[in-house]
Write an enzyme that holds these catalytic residues in place. Sequence first.
Site, PDB file in Angstrom:
ATOM      1  CE1 TYR A 162      -3.452  -2.670   0.092  1.00 39.46           C
ATOM      2  CE2 TYR A 162      -2.741  -3.184   2.320  1.00 39.46           C
ATOM      3  CZ  TYR A 162      -3.506  -3.488   1.204  1.00 39.46           C
ATOM      4  OH  TYR A 162      -4.313  -4.602   1.206  1.00 39.46           O
ATOM      5  CB  SER A 175      -5.077  -6.429   5.974  1.00 38.64           C
ATOM      6  OG  SER A 175      -6.010  -6.828   4.992  1.00 38.64           O
ATOM      7  CE1 TYR A 176      -0.802  -9.093  -0.860  1.00 37.39           C
ATOM      8  CE2 TYR A 176       1.151  -8.493   0.399  1.00 37.39           C
ATOM      9  CZ  TYR A 176       0.576  -9.067  -0.723  1.00 37.39           C
ATOM     10  OH  TYR A 176       1.375  -9.608  -1.703  1.00 37.39           O
ATOM     11  CD1 TRP A 221      -6.999  -5.310  -1.068  1.00 41.81           C
ATOM     12  CD2 TRP A 221      -6.351  -6.830  -2.586  1.00 41.81           C
ATOM     13  NE1 TRP A 221      -5.664  -5.578  -0.846  1.00 41.81           N
ATOM     14  CE2 TRP A 221      -5.248  -6.504  -1.762  1.00 41.81           C
ATOM     15  CE3 TRP A 221      -6.188  -7.774  -3.594  1.00 41.81           C
ATOM     16  CZ2 TRP A 221      -3.989  -7.092  -1.929  1.00 41.81           C
ATOM     17  CZ3 TRP A 221      -4.938  -8.349  -3.772  1.00 41.81           C
ATOM     18  CH2 TRP A 221      -3.851  -8.015  -2.940  1.00 41.81           C
ATOM     19  CG  ASP A 246     -11.093  -8.374  10.609  1.00 41.86           C
ATOM     20  OD1 ASP A 246     -11.257  -7.792   9.518  1.00 41.86           O
ATOM     21  OD2 ASP A 246     -10.158  -9.166  10.831  1.00 41.86           O
ATOM     22  CG  HIS A 280     -10.081  -5.168   7.683  1.00 39.43           C
ATOM     23  ND1 HIS A 280      -9.702  -6.468   7.962  1.00 39.43           N
ATOM     24  CD2 HIS A 280      -9.210  -4.731   6.734  1.00 39.43           C
ATOM     25  CE1 HIS A 280      -8.660  -6.807   7.216  1.00 39.43           C
ATOM     26  NE2 HIS A 280      -8.340  -5.768   6.468  1.00 39.43           N
TER      27      HIS A 280
END
Length: 551
Positions: free
Chosen positions: A46, A115-116, A160, A237, A272
């Site tokens: 990101y 997350s990722y 995404w 989440d 999230h």
Amino acid sequence: MQPKISSQYNVRVPMRDGVTLSADIFRPAETKQGARVPVILVRTPYNKNQVPYVEAARYFAERGYAYVTMDVRGRGDSDGEFVPYVNDGRDGYDAIEWCAAQGWSTGNVGTLGGSYLGRVQWLAALHQPPSLKTMIVMVTPSDPFVEFPTGTGGLQHLCWLYLVNGRLRQPMDQIDWNPIYQHLPLNTMDERAGFDAPKWREELQHPTRDAYWERICYQNKFEQINLPVMHISGWYDDEQIGTPLNFIGMTTRGATEFARKNQKLLMGPWGHAINTTQKIGEVDFGARALIDLRAYELRWFDAWLKNQDDGITREPAARIFVMGKNEWRDENEFPLARTQYTKFYFHSSGNANSRYGDGALSQEMPRNEKPDAYTYDPSRPTPYITNATSSQIGGPDDYSAIQQRGDVLVYVTASLEHDTEVIGPVRVILYASSSAVDTDFTALLFDLHPNGFAQRLCDGVVRARYRDGMETASLIEPHKIYKYEIDVWNTCHVFFAGHRIGVQIASAAFPKYDRNLNTGKDLATGTRMEIAAQMIYHDAEHPSALVLPII
């Protein structure tokens, strides 16, 4: 006055294949005079120059850490091609060992991210880098088809893929996604959205868990990981299911007793974007909902990277927020050892359709009762209340309006006489038949407040062709009764006296899950729809039930 922090930007970090990745490094100024400090590594798709990364870097650098934020391969300033997750295990190993070898490093490296950024930590850990001492993993995605056991990655996965299209973050909100979710076939939905996503089409060619997916799986390999790990997520989440699974996996299957005994679980009343707001939708979880999370992370890193005895390793293994009571609680394990898994059986006289029907839940076994029937039309799927993008899928939303539909079955208890605490995994045992050769059944747990507010807690789905698991697909025989088990994920909630426990059964939760077209045809290319006649059974031979973890 001398600056407290030394910063370096776009430092090139070589990978084993010659590709260089870009890192920004923040470290205490004294490291320029030869001091050595532990390293915290964050690897992101990101773009590493985002303000939250810089704020975190300065926080930890001021407290005696080198903080390295790195663009993953093919993103931001890093070279190479971005293929989600595929290269992150090897690249993570190389990045960790590079950090450990720097002259300003003690050789102790911890990783951090959500997350990722959480999943790539697990993939790197599987390569067992010797300098990796601990991880803090947050809101971590699960292995393929754990969150979406439908043979697809979910419609909002396309959002995404647009976000990470190219090298820089794309503005997801500029696209009107809701009409796009209606598009068929699925494998041209990216074209309908106005961009090219080869990964979307490639993934749709693998609707079962095969070798294509195994290369990015980690939840079947905890036996290979010998690390203390802090697991963090929120009850709302949209990838919540993974964090408790990972905690359970490491405490029961970690490589050594050391690993199994040094896991920490933190679950808040969050979505999230953890620990950012005390209110989600209409529900306010109170001032205690937000904590000094960064200080909590610091204590963990101090213990495992600096060998400081700050007491965190002796604290109970799980810290969970009990919704309703809106209080934090420390527990020695999760699920809780004192859990009583209790079946609440479905009952009706065959008219459980909508909130105005006669569907009931009780602990009394059903006897001879008529099944409930409804019609599922994929052209008019049962809605799921959610943001349009994948930034947050669902919340403590009010389902009372949706429960006016005839294609929704609603079963509720009588008004509770006492407060009822439900903490842990929820599931539904469902006996059902369909006129179709493939269809979906969804289950949603809700708290029916005295004022009529039907607060969603958690939900799940089973796709009939995958009723025996995601390794193979098998169509069903029309009108034959099958037993299905629906994983409804987890919750931690107190149903107060006067409230009612409810479960909603339907055959869609759109757009969270892609519509089942009821034809049994290829998921990626199908366009033809069939209407399905669904039957839900609750009698002595077919005791459909909601199974709750009662404390």
